[in-house]
Design an enzyme around this catalytic site. Structure first.
Site, mmCIF file in Angstrom:
data_model
loop_
_atom_site.group_PDB
_atom_site.id
_atom_site.type_symbol
_atom_site.label_atom_id
_atom_site.label_comp_id
_atom_site.label_asym_id
_atom_site.label_seq_id
_atom_site.Cartn_x
_atom_site.Cartn_y
_atom_site.Cartn_z
ATOM 1 N N ASP B 94 0.849 -1.197 0.000
ATOM 2 C CA ASP B 94 0.000 0.000 0.000
ATOM 3 C C ASP B 94 0.884 1.246 0.000
ATOM 4 O OD1 ASP B 94 -1.985 1.859 0.305
ATOM 5 O OD2 ASP B 94 -2.469 1.318 2.375
ATOM 6 N N GLY B 95 1.277 1.658 -1.215
ATOM 7 C CA GLY B 95 2.171 2.801 -1.344
ATOM 8 C C GLY B 95 1.518 3.971 -2.060
ATOM 9 N N LYS B 96 0.314 3.739 -2.616
ATOM 10 C CA LYS B 96 -0.416 4.793 -3.318
ATOM 11 C C LYS B 96 0.464 5.505 -4.339
ATOM 12 C CE LYS B 96 -3.709 5.324 0.480
ATOM 13 N NZ LYS B 96 -3.252 4.199 1.330
ATOM 14 N N ARG B 97 1.299 4.716 -5.044
ATOM 15 C CA ARG B 97 2.171 5.276 -6.056
ATOM 16 C C ARG B 97 1.371 5.677 -7.286
ATOM 17 N NH1 ARG B 97 5.162 4.775 -1.821
ATOM 18 N NH2 ARG B 97 7.200 3.782 -1.958
#
Lengths: 277, 277
Positions: B94-97
């Site tokens: 979950d890095g929301k890249r």
């Protein structure tokens, strides 16, 4: 008295008379092959580029994707490269991070501790996702407003109450800029929209990618993207500078490209100041 | 024949009869103090949580912010933790890249090489920023659609042509789901909107954060967030499970919390299947 981030940008612009940011998007597959005789080729490449350009630039921007793709080693290279850059130059971590409040705090801590002066932030999670990056007035955050890529058409132009999303973002940025350390990312590939955003956020620093390899028009974006004094814009060029030559002269050629870009921008700024478009 | 990501989610749901995702947002300041007698306390904590819960969960989700904040060491811990998780469990980064095309490619490479089966993606840069995460059908991408935090009000509800931004995103996700490996992130704190998004994207897996510490209502979000068979939703809980106890029994208490959550969710799913709301 420590200076707030936006004032520091202005100070550096005036000292170095340059709006150039070199994008340190170092790709191990693109750097000159002779460097692989050394123990740390990517770091050697970065150091050589910095030595060759430091007296010419306003900022260096690091696209974190390129370093993450190198694994744990990439973060070590990033840290060592940042430590190598003279203090007066602005160091931007381009990671487009953004999460809910407590996670954004962690990202801000991670990137500012690494040595960045500013970061790029994806603002779509709203105020509590953005504010953690703006708490320390000496560090800056550039909010993605209108990006330079083709996909910017998909959502960023959607109009609510007659205003496209990127204008809503610019307006919020002004509200959230309580510490004079907030900026905007606006791509050079959209000069008309750049003018519109500049009219909303007259004083904020703009980080402007998309000149060079991405084909954004330099003249129009300098005219429209700088503030009324022809300042407060940071023009990023990556590939055209880093890979100007694949030979032993790569650093010298990078320097020449940086000089060319700086002069092209300065000429437009001078015309803007004289009011002759 | 390798299975596409969304089919794999469905398979795991049916095998383990669980929609629970444990959010491994490990914070060194919150783990039991006795662990600091060991050489690698965060890794020991992670391993103990995984051992205690692996037979009960659909997925583990790692908020990258927490690991980045630990510096280079954090990435090593992450890698070792991922290697410790049994293959059949879904591992979400979950890095929301999200960036322009060539940078998103690098992020996808970095995170999938690290061992994640899926990632969270901020879709605001549009198609060319999202597609690199969806190229490999065996790996998934959950696009941020409507987040669970208060700031979701700032931009995600803006209406264009009568439709809020999060619905535009849900519609694009369907178009971009050519490999049956695209999902959506929709916060449990908005059950009505969750129902609306489910009506648009009837088959996609939803990653649903915000139950527990963030206060999202469990019953309504299970009713509205699962598909018509009461499946294809992944409910994330982090703090309530990880820090159920600060004593030597932390792993046992984490197991008990996980069992409770799994059962609460299953009861709602059964009522939904029977059509008794």
């Amino acid at each position: 008295m420590t200076m707030d981030f936006n004032s520091r940008v202005q100070k550096r612009i005036r000292e170095v008379q340059s709006l150039v940011c070199v994008g340190m998007d170092t790709d191990p597959q693109k750097i000159p092959s002779f460097l692989f005789q050394k123990t740390d080729p990517v770091l050697e490449f970065n150091k050589a580029i910095i030595e060759a350009t430091a007296d010419l630039v306003l900022a260096y921007k690091f696209n974190l994707a390129f370093y993450e793709a190198m694994g744990t080693e990439g973060w070590e290279i990033l840290k060592k490269t940042l430590a190598y850059i003279p203090n007066e130059i602005i160091k931007i971590g381009d990671g487009k991070r953004g999460d809910i409040g407590n996670s954004s705090e962690k990202y801000a801590q991670a990137l500012f501790d690494l040595g960045f002066d500013a970061v790029t932030v994806n603002p779509i999670l709203g105020k509590d996702g953005v504010i953690p990056f703006l708490k320390d007035k000496t560090r800056g955050a550039f909010l993605l407003c209108l990006t330079s890529n083709p996909g910017s058409q998909d959502f960023q132009y959607l109009k609510a109450d007659g205003k496209p999303l990127y204008e809503w973002i610019a307006e919020k940025a002004i509200q959230w800029n309580q510490n004079n350390n907030c900026g905007l990312v606006v791509g050079a590939t959209h000069p008309e929209e750049l003018a519109r955003v500049r009219s909303i956020a007259s004083d904020l620093p703009f980080l402007i990618p998309g000149i060079g390899a991405q084909g954004g028009a330099l003249e129009a974006s300098v005219m429209e993207g700088t503030d009324e004094r022809g300042e407060m814009a940071i023009f990023n060029s990556s590939r055209a500078i880093l890979y100007a030559s694949s030979g032993k002269d790569f650093a010298q050629k990078a320097r020449e490209e940086t000089i060319k870009l700086r002069e092209s921008i300065q000429k437009v700024c001078e015309r803007k100041r004289k009011g002759t478009r």
